[in-house]
Design a protein around this motif. Structure first.
Motif, short mmCIF file in Angstrom:
data_model
loop_
_atom_site.label_atom_id
_atom_site.label_comp_id
_atom_site.label_asym_id
_atom_site.label_seq_id
_atom_site.Cartn_x
_atom_site.Cartn_y
_atom_site.Cartn_z
N GLN A 504 0.84 -1.19 0.00
CA GLN A 504 0.00 0.00 0.00
C GLN A 504 0.89 1.26 0.00
O GLN A 504 1.93 1.27 0.68
N PRO A 505 0.49 2.31 -0.73
CA PRO A 505 1.34 3.51 -0.81
C PRO A 505 1.72 4.07 0.56
O PRO A 505 2.86 4.49 0.76
N GLU A 506 0.77 4.05 1.49
CA GLU A 506 1.05 4.62 2.82
C GLU A 506 2.20 3.91 3.53
O GLU A 506 2.84 4.47 4.41
N LEU A 522 7.86 8.53 -10.29
CA LEU A 522 6.84 8.49 -11.34
C LEU A 522 7.43 8.11 -12.70
O LEU A 522 6.85 7.33 -13.44
N ARG A 523 8.60 8.69 -13.01
CA ARG A 523 9.22 8.40 -14.31
C ARG A 523 9.49 6.91 -14.49
O ARG A 523 9.47 6.40 -15.60
N GLY A 524 9.78 6.24 -13.39
CA GLY A 524 10.17 4.83 -13.48
C GLY A 524 8.99 3.88 -13.54
O GLY A 524 9.17 2.66 -13.57
N MET A 525 7.77 4.39 -13.54
CA MET A 525 6.61 3.50 -13.61
C MET A 525 6.61 2.78 -14.96
O MET A 525 7.01 3.36 -15.97
N PRO A 526 6.13 1.52 -14.98
CA PRO A 526 6.08 0.81 -16.26
C PRO A 526 5.12 1.49 -17.24
O PRO A 526 4.34 2.36 -16.83
N ASP A 527 5.17 1.09 -18.50
CA ASP A 527 4.35 1.74 -19.52
C ASP A 527 2.87 1.76 -19.15
O ASP A 527 2.18 2.74 -19.39
N THR A 528 2.41 0.66 -18.63
CA THR A 528 1.00 0.67 -18.20
C THR A 528 0.90 0.23 -16.75
O THR A 528 1.56 -0.72 -16.32
N ILE A 529 0.07 0.97 -16.02
CA ILE A 529 -0.32 0.49 -14.69
C ILE A 529 -1.84 0.61 -14.63
O ILE A 529 -2.45 1.31 -15.45
N THR A 530 -2.45 -0.04 -13.68
CA THR A 530 -3.92 -0.10 -13.68
C THR A 530 -4.51 1.20 -13.13
O THR A 530 -3.85 1.95 -12.40
N ILE A 531 -5.78 1.40 -13.49
CA ILE A 531 -6.47 2.58 -12.96
C ILE A 531 -6.54 2.51 -11.44
O ILE A 531 -6.39 3.51 -10.73
N ALA A 532 -6.72 1.28 -10.94
CA ALA A 532 -6.78 1.11 -9.47
C ALA A 532 -5.46 1.56 -8.84
O ALA A 532 -5.45 2.24 -7.80
N GLN A 533 -4.34 1.22 -9.49
CA GLN A 533 -3.04 1.65 -8.94
C GLN A 533 -2.87 3.16 -9.01
O GLN A 533 -2.36 3.78 -8.07
N MET A 534 -3.33 3.75 -10.12
CA MET A 534 -3.27 5.22 -10.25
C MET A 534 -4.07 5.86 -9.12
O MET A 534 -3.64 6.84 -8.51
N LYS A 535 -5.22 5.28 -8.87
CA LYS A 535 -6.11 5.83 -7.83
C LYS A 535 -5.46 5.73 -6.45
O LYS A 535 -5.50 6.69 -5.66
N LEU A 536 -4.86 4.59 -6.18
CA LEU A 536 -4.18 4.41 -4.88
C LEU A 536 -3.12 5.50 -4.69
O LEU A 536 -3.03 6.12 -3.62
N LEU A 537 -2.33 5.72 -5.74
CA LEU A 537 -1.26 6.72 -5.66
C LEU A 537 -1.83 8.12 -5.45
O LEU A 537 -1.35 8.90 -4.63
N ASP A 538 -2.89 8.40 -6.21
CA ASP A 538 -3.48 9.74 -6.13
C ASP A 538 -4.07 10.00 -4.75
O ASP A 538 -3.89 11.08 -4.17
N ASN A 539 -4.77 8.99 -4.23
CA ASN A 539 -5.37 9.17 -2.90
C ASN A 539 -4.30 9.40 -1.85
O ASN A 539 -4.44 10.25 -0.96
N ALA A 540 -3.21 8.66 -1.97
CA ALA A 540 -2.18 8.76 -0.93
C ALA A 540 -1.34 10.02 -1.09
O ALA A 540 -1.03 10.70 -0.12
N PHE A 541 -0.96 10.36 -2.32
CA PHE A 541 0.03 11.43 -2.51
C PHE A 541 -0.53 12.69 -3.18
O PHE A 541 0.21 13.64 -3.40
N LYS A 542 -1.82 12.68 -3.51
CA LYS A 542 -2.49 13.87 -4.07
C LYS A 542 -1.76 14.45 -5.29
O LYS A 542 -1.60 15.66 -5.43
N PHE A 543 -1.30 13.57 -6.16
CA PHE A 543 -0.56 14.04 -7.34
C PHE A 543 -1.39 14.96 -8.23
O PHE A 543 -0.88 15.91 -8.81
N SER A 544 -2.69 14.66 -8.35
CA SER A 544 -3.51 15.46 -9.28
C SER A 544 -3.56 16.93 -8.90
O SER A 544 -3.78 17.78 -9.75
N VAL A 545 -3.39 17.20 -7.61
CA VAL A 545 -3.49 18.60 -7.18
C VAL A 545 -2.16 19.14 -6.64
O VAL A 545 -2.13 20.14 -5.92
N THR A 546 -1.07 18.52 -7.04
CA THR A 546 0.24 18.99 -6.56
C THR A 546 0.53 20.42 -7.05
O THR A 546 0.12 20.80 -8.15
#
Ligand code: BES
Ligand code: ZN
Length: 630
Positions: A504-506, A522-546
């Protein structure tokens, strides 16, 4: 006569052919055999290298309502080579009249050449001294961005700024617009009362009530460093030789972000000698500024996206400051030698950051830079001509050839020399280099000769180790390219791996990570990751509103790639407020890659197109509208 010309041409051609063919590996290239002191700048039509152009006095009015600059440019010349005419560059300028030594003369405007503009031909005599051109700017001036109040930070007053590099000074001043031609200048600029005007010169720090401002630049500079900004600008000092200009509503945040700029100047001086330009101030521009920063002498122009609120992106200021040596003091003679400006500056920037923040920090910058280099070479192809350090931009707008090669291959070349020669020896050499070539313009070959006599000398082992030809006159990344150790990034890699295998990101160990560590994560993420994984990251680290523009840019790229639509509204907001091509171009390109986001790209672009700088519009038109506006 004609036959003779053909014969000479043929012999020359045959010579080049033979010498190219007989070139063995390790031998110096034919390019290097040209006289390093003689160069042809393909991007200026001016003959000001043979008519000595010494000083410019600019007397202009900035008409914010009609989005026009008009007035006169008075050139002091010395025609000791007895030229019959003075040729200046212009782009979309209207010439009203021309005087030589106070007398009206007839003049000629050549037909426009695509991005080079029109050559302005003025007849002169052997003893002509003053050439005055009365002119106004056009609607297609590529250097100018006129902002409506709505497009500024404070949204109360209009704003104008220039961006003259590489070949856009000619769109607001009739001038010899090549980096190899230097002149001093003075200016009298009239602006609407209540607004402040600033230039790449000695500046005031208060708004006056006449609207007339006087400027003086006593050190000779090339035209691409001519700069002007007009707006509701205010000033706050940092120390007695550094300070910050910004719109009123931005000044406090900006002043806080740049707290350490005074120390930075001292740090740069310790490395390569005195700062020679008097004051060093920065000006934070409204969001539409198309680049990160521009090294206008005495007054760096900066994107507001550098203000992250935590001083995490100030290496950009170190970069622009470093140009006060590499670029402004020692200048590339042509745009083919652009790496002399940017590669040296990137190297110098990282040395400054190492002094200020330590080696672990600068190693992160080196590694991110190496990744950029690798990606650019992959993108262009390992044999691409644009991956040489010595560029060949003939027939092209220098802006089109702009990529990370001069920056990253350039600075890695210097890093490699540093490692091979030893840091002390290399530093002593660079100090000498800046000193000996101060206020000069030099070619790549002049630098290589200088290094030959000043650093390598008889050290044949060192010469062999460097493999200079492959770096300068060859494509791709040479085998001896250094790559920084990455202790901190190693830890980041481990945490990313943990996340990708289900942690878990936390639970990741990310406390005290800097913006650069997050970027690497972030740069090192593989070409595709799942929407669920994106969501987990966003919830934990608030990337969308950085609030960090570098991280935001990378996050939105991942979002498009992985169809993480939840980030799209935030991305649209980002695209509406930012003007930096470095961020805009990858995002729009990524959206255009698939039908699902192509429509969105067009919709967003059409909505905000006019917010972007003319140069950004040009490149984005090609990407999104698939049109060629120039
Ligand atoms: N001199 C450049 C900006 C430039 C280059 C303008 C070529 C026009 C043509 C400036 O110093 C620069 O390199 N800016 C970078 C930031 C830097 C930290 C790499 C930018 O704007 O991204
Ligand atoms: Zn630069």
């Amino acid at each position: 006569m004609n036959n003779l010309r053909y014969l000479i041409t043929f012999l020359l051609f045959a010579f080049v052919l033979v010498s190219c063919r007989s070139r063995k590996k390790g031998e110096i290239s034919t390019l290097k055999k040209v006289d390093p002191k003689v160069w042809v700048d393909e991007h200026t039509q001016s003959n000001a290298d043979s008519v000595q152009v010494k000083h410019l006095h600019l007397d202009v009015t900035v008409d914010m309502d009609h989005k026009q600059i008009y007035g006169s440019a008075l050139w002091t010349i010395n025609n000791n080579h007895k030229q019959k005419e003075l040729v200046l560059d212009t782009y979309d300028l209207t010439i009203d009249s021309v005087q030589v030594d106070g007398k009206m003369v007839g003049y000629n405007m050549d037909a426009p050449i695509r991005y080079l503009g029109n050559a302005l031909r003025i007849p002169i005599l052997e003893n002509s001294t003053f050439v005055t051109i009365f002119y106004k700017t056009g609607a297609k001036a590529r250097a100018l961005q006129w902002l409506e109040p709505q497009q500024t930070h404070d949204k109360k007053f209009p704003f104008l700024y220039t961006q003259s590099e590489s070949i856009y000074a000619r769109s607001w001043i009739p001038c010899p617009d090549g980096p190899g031609i230097r002149f001093t200048y003075t200016a009298r600029v009239t602006v609407p009362k209540g607004l402040m005007a600033l230039m790449s010169a000695e500046n005031t720090d208060v708004v006056n009530d006449t609207g007339i401002y006087h400027f003086r630049m006593t050190q000779p500079i090339p035209a691409y460093l001519m700069a002007l900004a007009v707006g509701d600008i205010t000033f706050k000092g940092i120390d007695d030789r550094t300070g910050v200009y910004a719109e009123r509503g931005m000044i406090e945040k900006a002043r806080w972000e740049f707290e350490n700029v005074g120390i930075m100047v001292g740090s740069a001086e310790q490395l390569y000698g005195n700062y020679r330009w008097g004051r060093y101030d920065v000006l934070v521009l409204p969001p539409g500024f198309p680049i990160g920063g521009m090294e206008n002498p005495r007054l760096t122009f900066l994107t507001p996206s550098v203000i992250a609120g935590d001083r995490s992106l100030v290496s950009l200021v170190a970069h622009e400051l470093a140009h006060s040596w590499s670029g402004n003091l020692v200048t590339n003679a042509t745009w083919n030698d652009f790496w002399l400006n940017e590669g040296f500056t990137n190297y110098f920037e990282r040395r400054i950051m190492e002094q200020l923040m330590g080696e672990n920090y600068s190693d992160m910058l080196w590694e991110l830079g190496y990744q950029d280099l690798e990606n650019t070479v992959i993108h262009l192809g390992p044999k691409h001509r644009d991956t040489w350090l010595k560029l060949d931009l003939k027939g092209r707008d220098p802006d089109d050839g702009l990529n990370d090669i001069p920056y990253e291959k350039g600075c890695h070349f210097l890093k490699m020399i540093e490692i091979a020669a030893g840091r002390d020896r290399f530093d002593r050499f660079l100090m000498k280099y800046f000193d000996a070539n101060a206020f000069k313009t030099i070619t790549t070959e002049t630098f290589l000769n200088f290094m030959d006599t000043g650093l390598i000398k008889n050290d044949t082992i060192l010469r062999k180790k460097l493999n200079i030809d492959e770096w300068v006159y060859g494509p791709g990344i040479p085998k001896n390219c250094p790559r920084a150790g990455n202790e901190l990034f190693g830890k980041v890699d481990a945490e990313r791996k943990k996340f990708l295998t289900g942690t878990q990101p936390e639970a990741l160990l990310f406390v005290h990570w800097s913006a650069h560590e997050w970027l690497h994560f972030l740069r090192g993420m593989p070409d595709t990751i799942t929407i669920a994984q994106m969501k987990l990251l966003d919830n934990a680290f608030k990337f969308s509103v950085t609030g960090n523009s570098e991280i935001a840019d990378m996050w939105y790229l991942l979002s498009i790639r992985n169809n993480y639509t939840a980030a799209y509204p935030a991305m649209e907001k980002f695209l509406s407020t930012i003007g930096r091509r470095k961020f805009l171009e990858p995002l729009y390109s990524e959206m255009m890659r698939k039908p699902a986001t192509e429509e969105m790209a067009k919709r967003i672009y059409n909505k905000y197109r006019l917010n972007y700088h003319p140069l950004a519009q040009e490149s984005l038109d090609r990407i999104v509208l698939k049109t060629n506006s120039i």
